[in-house]
Design a protein around this motif. Structure first.
Motif, PDB file in Angstrom:
ATOM      1  N   ASN A 946      -2.624   5.152  10.151  1.00 16.91           N
ATOM      2  CA  ASN A 946      -3.715   4.159   9.667  1.00 16.91           C
ATOM      3  C   ASN A 946      -3.448   2.792   9.907  1.00 16.91           C
ATOM      4  N   VAL A 947      -4.429   2.003  10.265  1.00 17.05           N
ATOM      5  CA  VAL A 947      -4.289   0.817  10.692  1.00 17.05           C
ATOM      6  C   VAL A 947      -5.298  -0.033   9.668  1.00 17.05           C
ATOM      7  N   ILE A 948      -4.826  -0.737   8.805  1.00 19.14           N
ATOM      8  CA  ILE A 948      -5.796  -1.490   7.492  1.00 19.14           C
ATOM      9  C   ILE A 948      -5.659  -2.808   7.846  1.00 19.14           C
ATOM     10  N   PRO A 949      -6.589  -3.648   7.010  1.00 21.46           N
ATOM     11  CA  PRO A 949      -6.238  -5.305   6.675  1.00 21.46           C
ATOM     12  C   PRO A 949      -4.929  -5.666   6.207  1.00 21.46           C
ATOM     13  N   VAL A 950      -4.394  -6.793   6.777  1.00 18.79           N
ATOM     14  CA  VAL A 950      -2.949  -7.224   6.548  1.00 18.79           C
ATOM     15  C   VAL A 950      -2.507  -7.226   5.060  1.00 18.79           C
ATOM     16  N   LEU A 951      -3.564  -7.402   4.062  1.00 15.86           N
ATOM     17  CA  LEU A 951      -3.311  -7.653   2.931  1.00 15.86           C
ATOM     18  C   LEU A 951      -3.718  -6.303   1.782  1.00 15.86           C
ATOM     19  N   ALA A 952      -4.165  -5.342   2.602  1.00 21.58           N
ATOM     20  CA  ALA A 952      -4.525  -4.191   1.786  1.00 21.58           C
ATOM     21  C   ALA A 952      -3.617  -3.072   1.720  1.00 21.58           C
ATOM     22  N   SER A 953      -3.252  -2.244   0.623  1.00 26.60           N
ATOM     23  CA  SER A 953      -2.347  -1.244   0.643  1.00 26.60           C
ATOM     24  C   SER A 953      -2.603  -0.375  -0.693  1.00 26.60           C
ATOM     25  N   ARG A 954      -2.007   0.570  -0.851  1.00 29.60           N
ATOM     26  CA  ARG A 954      -2.401   1.164  -2.123  1.00 29.60           C
ATOM     27  C   ARG A 954      -1.693   0.342  -3.340  1.00 29.60           C
ATOM     28  N   SER A 955      -0.533  -0.321  -3.230  1.00 26.20           N
ATOM     29  CA  SER A 955      -0.040  -1.120  -4.334  1.00 26.20           C
ATOM     30  C   SER A 955      -0.950  -2.294  -4.454  1.00 26.20           C
ATOM     31  N   GLN A 956      -1.620  -2.773  -3.508  1.00 26.15           N
ATOM     32  CA  GLN A 956      -2.387  -3.991  -3.707  1.00 26.15           C
ATOM     33  C   GLN A 956      -3.673  -3.434  -4.411  1.00 26.15           C
ATOM     34  N   THR A 982       4.971   5.336   5.198  1.00 24.64           N
ATOM     35  CA  THR A 982       5.805   3.964   5.453  1.00 24.64           C
ATOM     36  C   THR A 982       5.357   2.787   4.543  1.00 24.64           C
ATOM     37  N   ASP A 983       4.285   2.898   3.609  1.00 24.29           N
ATOM     38  CA  ASP A 983       4.159   2.028   2.669  1.00 24.29           C
ATOM     39  C   ASP A 983       4.643   2.416   1.103  1.00 24.29           C
ATOM     40  N   TYR A 984       5.568   3.372   1.292  1.00 25.42           N
ATOM     41  CA  TYR A 984       6.206   3.574   0.116  1.00 25.42           C
ATOM     42  C   TYR A 984       6.848   3.030  -0.736  1.00 25.42           C
ATOM     43  N   GLU A 985       7.544   1.841  -0.163  1.00 27.30           N
ATOM     44  CA  GLU A 985       8.131   0.721  -0.892  1.00 27.30           C
ATOM     45  C   GLU A 985       7.460  -0.052  -1.780  1.00 27.30           C
ATOM     46  N   GLY A 986       6.023  -0.368  -1.517  1.00 24.59           N
ATOM     47  CA  GLY A 986       5.346  -0.992  -2.405  1.00 24.59           C
ATOM     48  C   GLY A 986       4.952  -0.116  -3.583  1.00 24.59           C
ATOM     49  N   LEU A 987       5.019   1.088  -3.652  1.00 28.36           N
ATOM     50  CA  LEU A 987       4.769   2.004  -5.036  1.00 28.36           C
ATOM     51  C   LEU A 987       5.695   1.817  -5.874  1.00 28.36           C
ATOM     52  N   LEU A 988       6.784   1.562  -5.779  1.00 30.09           N
ATOM     53  CA  LEU A 988       7.832   1.315  -6.387  1.00 30.09           C
ATOM     54  C   LEU A 988       8.182  -0.057  -6.878  1.00 30.09           C
ATOM     55  N   GLY A 989       8.405  -0.535  -8.067  1.00 27.99           N
ATOM     56  CA  GLY A 989       9.037  -1.878  -8.444  1.00 27.99           C
ATOM     57  C   GLY A 989       7.610  -2.521  -9.050  1.00 27.99           C
TER      58      GLY A 989
END
Length: 1049
Positions: A946-956, A982-989
């Motif tokens: 998946n390629v999404i906007p640079v400042l989009a993510s599940r954590s955002q 590969t966006d896993y790190e954003g879900l923790l913390g």
């Protein structure tokens, strides 16, 4: 090797620094010509490129050995070690050349592809300056300085600013920051950057038009640091703010705001802060929202006053500023201070540490990725010098001066850039405080006027320096630098020693830091100091050179004053000087300058015109420039006058004026939804249906990018009709916008009409807690099983309605619809759906007539920043066609575009053989080189891209829910596996709690995360009290939630 006396003489010559510096370019071939200098070879080939600490210690031990045989053996061993170091250095130089060649080829290929996509011929418009025309002090500026920067112009500008009430956020995370009595030099993290950001905040807070400045940093309440660093806020004393006291208000001014994050009661170095960045971002986001509301009540007429810009300083703050900028949809600025790629190159050249050891020590790859993200996200990058742009930023994938010039030319011509963007580089030199500086007007022959009643004694440092001189009345040549080979002090001493006329006219003062004994200094600094002392002895400079052992920081202004009093000159002969703050300090005290022509001094000299530039490798040029200024009194007076006349250009007011002008040139962005009239957080009317009120403006925002180019996401090139029945017009707009989300079953979701009676919406606003199911699985059935177990664990609270659920996944909304049906779930079981890896946000609707889902169009406008649209899609398709299985017959393609899974803000690709696909970092690099800004995610165990906007993510997306609906982040619990996409790190913390389900997604770790640019362990807060692990059983999940304090036992 017996009888190796030649080794003894060889090494003695090495330590006897001095002779043999005849040739400009040392070479071992000189041995054959009889002119080989072991001294020069060692100093230039070994000392300057390596840390020779071990060699120095071995030499001391060898010299202390009494046995001739053992001594010779040790000396022979040292000789071999020197040879090995030289060979190693050549090897490193070869590897560096290979890396540079590879980077050059990648850059050229990316540039060709980008230019091919942008087929418009702008050859004439693209011939402007590569970078320099963005300089605040460019060539074209010099002739206009008196007009633009006059006092009248500053007053006129200040009058224009007085109606504004700006809110600015600065971020500097590491080190110890406070407004007064800064502990500069306490450690490597508390240095010049700390002073810079504090003075910048103070100066901005004093400027007309600026209502409030917040400087965010880390709150440190550790026993080994002062209590003041644990204070939540500290108001900075403003200077020169009397002229606009009428603009002051309850919350106005400049403040240091300390956000608690990371280990409590512990002061940690910057390298260990990376896992805790999300926690800072959440805490800062809470403060900004509260402050924006407060400022809105004071000066905004009840509407929130959002920051006009968020400015990150250094890589860690740049990473934080990018996330905050994305969460709030406000412009971001970035200042690197020092850059990771440049440091990595220097460390590799030294040869002391391998790349892995460097990354383990400095977390350098995480730092570089943060700097790349800062380039992706920033409206503007602020630098001190042109050298920083041309020699340091150009090392990054995300910045290419040539492509930047082409893009800027196209923007000026109002021609599409096809989704490509390069941040603007603005050269704004650091400011200085000059109010306490009084230029020295007297000289040694004619003393200044002295008040006989109250004589002012000379500063003690003057006597400490002048005791070295036979004739202290001669003009003083002043150099102020630590004894580092890069500072080139030995060349200065040789230039002084070999020029008889200069020795007769002037004295030389070397302020080389503080020392107690040479043996206690680092070997590199000791080697330079010993070289200086031997040169003094060689040229018999006793009585003409001062080199005091100690001075205080408060003595430095007095040292400048003494040099000015003797009509002296300040010199900075460094091989490369990134900026040259000492040159500005010297000019402020009335000293002409001689400076290296490499780096920042070029920009300073262009503005001040108060001295001469020299080649630091040419000692005759150095001696000639010094002699010219010392001997020609009219030239000395002219340079002094120019420096004092133009020094205000480096003052904080001038810095802030340029700074604020640059901010004003950025396109204003802020959260765009409309709040209800009553402003209550629990308003029933503030629903996604309200999006239709401004749907026409939104459609225009989505149709055209911020640079004026059409994006690929509009799906319709025809402008919407501007006339006709308002109802028909609204219907057309609604239908046009709804058609943007491709690949969605037509009846699965609908936009809520603004007059729809759907009850309180969305329901997640009424929940006491929100549970986010963000578990990544290979199959939908596995996801359904985990969801059921989580539901069972909190069945009581779920029935009561105190807990709401959000599904956060890489699936599309149509796949979620299938998942709900196959798993026996209802859309109403969830309050929201974060899908397509965070690029789309849907809510469930309690009214069946409205359909199962409703899309939040404001979320699209929130994340569309720098979205590449059709230009990005074409590049991705071209890349996918180039990825194939070389070993298979007919070179089978393993990445194919998935049109049915793609939406306007998510381009999806299926991966047939995940093990053969290039890692995320390689694709991200390809896109950055072509100036395409996006977020690349491998998901579903590597089978989808998946390629999404640079400042989009599940954590955002979770942060958006807080900003949009007031859903507290601290009341969220995120369920994740042991690994994931590969966006896993954003879900923790962060401020939310996390439950890691043991055994879930553990297989994804090796496949997706093995080729990361930095280890996953560098960024996961493993010791955080907000993270617990639980087996995938209902009872264990509930126990873990009780452990986190989310449920009562």
């Amino acid at each position: 090797m017996a009888g190796n006396d030649w080794i003894n003489s060889y090494l003695e010559a090495i330590l006897d620094v001095g002779p043999g510096f005849d040739e400009k370019k040392p070479s071992l071939l000189l041995r054959e010509r009889g002119r080989f200098s072991p001294t020069r070879y060692f100093v230039e080939e070994v000392v300057s490129g390596f840390d020779e600490t071990d060699l120095y210690r071995a030499w001391v031990r060898a010299q202390a050995t009494r046995s001739p045989q053992e001594r010779n053996t040790r000396l022979e061993n040292m000789c071999w070690r020197i040879w090995n170091l030289a060979r190693q250095k050549k090897q490193l130089e070869g590897e560096l050349a290979q890396r540079n060649a590879k980077r050059h080829l990648e850059r050229e290929r990316g540039r060709r592809e980008a230019v091919a996509d942008m087929s418009e011929d702008l050859s004439e418009g693209e011939k402007g300056d590569a970078v320099g025309d963005l300089s605040a002090h460019g060539d074209s500026t010099r002739n206009r300085l008196s007009r633009i920067n006059s006092v009248d112009a500053m007053e006129a500008w200040a009058n224009q600013q007085k109606g504004k009430k700006l809110y600015i956020v600065l971020i500097s995370l590491h080190g110890l920051i406070r407004g007064e009595n800064m502990e500069l030099g306490r450690d490597s993290d508390t240095g010049g950057q700390v002073k810079y950001v504090v003075e910048l905040a103070r100066a901005l807070g004093s400027m007309p038009g600026v209502y409030r400045v917040d400087l965010f940093t880390r709150q440190v309440a550790a026993p080994d640091v002062d209590w003041s660093y644990g204070e939540p806020t500290e108001m900075l004393t403003l200077r020169n703010s009397e002229d606009f006291m009428d603009e002051m208000g309850e919350s106005s001014g400049a403040y240091i705001v300390r956000i608690p994050f990371g280990p409590k009661d512990k002061y940690v170095p910057k390298e260990l802060l990376w896992p805790h960045i999300p926690e800072f971002v959440d805490g800062a986001l809470c403060h900004i929202i509260q402050m924006s509301k407060s400022l809105g009540e004071q000066i905004g007429g009840g509407k929130p006053v959002w920051p006009v810009a968020i400015h990150g300083h250094y890589a860690d703050a740049g990473d934080s500023a990018a996330l905050l900028s994305g969460a709030l949809n406000v412009p971001m600025l970035f200042t690197g201070h020092s850059l990771g790629r440049d440091k990595l190159e220097q460390l590799l050249k030294q040869g002391r540490l391998s790349r892995d050891e460097i990354n383990s020590t400095y977390k350098i790859m995480r730092r570089i990725e943060a700097e790349e993200l800062s380039l992706d996200s920033s409206e503007m990058v602020i630098t001190s010098t042109r050298q920083e742009i041309e020699q340091q930023w150009r090392l990054y994938d995300g910045f290419d001066p040539i492509l930047e010039r082409k893009l800027r030319a196209r923007i000026k011509r109002n021609v599409s850039c096809y989704g490509r963007f390069m941040p603007r580089m603005a050269i704004i030199p650091p400011g200085m405080e000059f109010h306490h500086i009084i230029p020295q007007d007297g000289d040694m022959d004619g003393e200044m006027e002295v008040n006989d009643d109250h004589p002012t004694p000379d500063p003690p440092i003057w006597a400490e320096i002048m005791r070295f001189f036979t004739n202290p009345r001669k003009p003083m040549i002043l150099a102020l630098a630590r004894p580092d080979p890069k500072k080139n002090i030995t060349t200065l001493v040789k230039a002084f020693g070999e020029c008889r006329e200069l020795r007769e006219l002037a004295n030389l003062t070397l302020i080389m830091g503080n020392r107690d004994g040479i043996d206690e200094m680092s070997s590199t600094n000791a080697s330079v100091l010993l070289s200086v002392l031997k040169l003094i002895d060689k040229y018999d400079l006793y009585g003409q050179v001062a080199y005091p052992k100690h001075h205080k920081q408060s003595d430095v202004p007095d040292i400048y004053r003494l040099a000015a009093k003797t009509k002296g000159v300040f010199i900075n002969p460094a091989f490369i000087e990134p900026f040259g703050l000492t040159l500005i300090e010297a000019a402020a005290h009335g000293l002409p300058i001689v400076a290296t022509k490499n780096g920042g001094p070029v920009d300073i000299h262009r503005v001040l015109d108060n001295g001469l530039l020299v080649d630091p490798h040419d000692q005759q040029s150095i001696a000639g420039a010094l002699l010219k200024l010392v001997a020609e009194k009219h030239l000395w007076a002219k340079c002094r006058q120019n420096g004092l006349k133009n020094i205000h250009l480096f003052s904080w007011p001038e810095h802030c004026k340029t700074y604020l002008s640059r901010i004003a040139s950025c396109k204003s962005r802020h959260p765009q939804w409309q709040k209800s009239d009553d402003g209550a957080d629990t308003s029933d009317t503030d629903s996604p249906g309200d999006s239709l009120r401004d749907i026409q403006d939104l459609s225009l925002n989505l149709k055209f990018s911020l640079d004026g180019e059409k994006t690929g996401g509009s799906g319709n090139d025809n402008p919407l009709d501007s006339e006709g029945n308002p109802t028909d017009k609204k219907s057309k707009i609604e239908n046009a916008v709804l058609s943007w989300s491709k690949g969605v079953v037509k009846d699965t979701r609908k936009a809520v009409d603004q007059n729809s009676s759907s009850g309180k919406f969305p329901s997640l606003r009424r929940r006491k807690q929100i549970f986010v199911i963000a578990v990544d699985f290979d199959t939908i059935s596995s996801l359904a099983e985990a969801t059921r177990k989580i539901f069972e664990a909190v069945e009581k609270e779920r029935t009561e309605g105190s807990i709401g659920f959000i599904l956060s996944t890489s699936l599309t909304i149509s796949e979620i619809h299938s998942f709900l049906a196959s798993g026996g779930f209802s859309p109403s079981d969830f309050d929201a759906f974060i899908c397509n890896s965070g690029s789309d946000l849907y809510y469930s609707t309690p009214n069946p007539e409205d359909g199962p889902f409703v899309v939040d169009f404001y979320y699209h406008s929130h994340i569309e920043y720098r979205w590449g649209g059709e230009g990005l899609r074409k590049t991705l398709v071209r890349w996918a066609s180039s990825v194939s299985d070389k070993k298979a017959e007919n070179e089978e393609r393993i990445v194919t575009a998935a049109e049915q899974l793609s939406t306007d803000y998510c381009y999806a690709f299926t991966v047939k053989k995940p093990g053969l696909v290039p890692p995320v970092k390689e694709l991200q690099k390809v896109l950055r080189i072509q100036a395409l800004r996006c977020h690349v995610i491998y998901c579903q165990n590597g089978t989808r891209l998946n390629v999404i906007p640079v400042l989009a993510s599940r954590s955002q997306a979770l942060r958006y829910l807080y900003v949009r609906w007031g859903v507290e982040l601290a009341n969220m619990v995120v369920f994740a596996g042991e690994c994931g996409d590969t966006d896993y790190e954003g879900l923790l913390g962060g401020l939310h709690k996390s439950v890691v389900l043991k055994g879930v997604c553990s297989s994804a770790s090796n496949q997706l995360h093995a080729n990361r640019s930095y280890p996953l362990t560098d960024v996961l807060p493993s010791e955080s009290p907000n993270i617990v692990q639980a087996p995938e059983e209902s009872s264990d999940i509930r126990s873990s939630l009780e452990q986190l304090g989310c449920l009562k036992g």
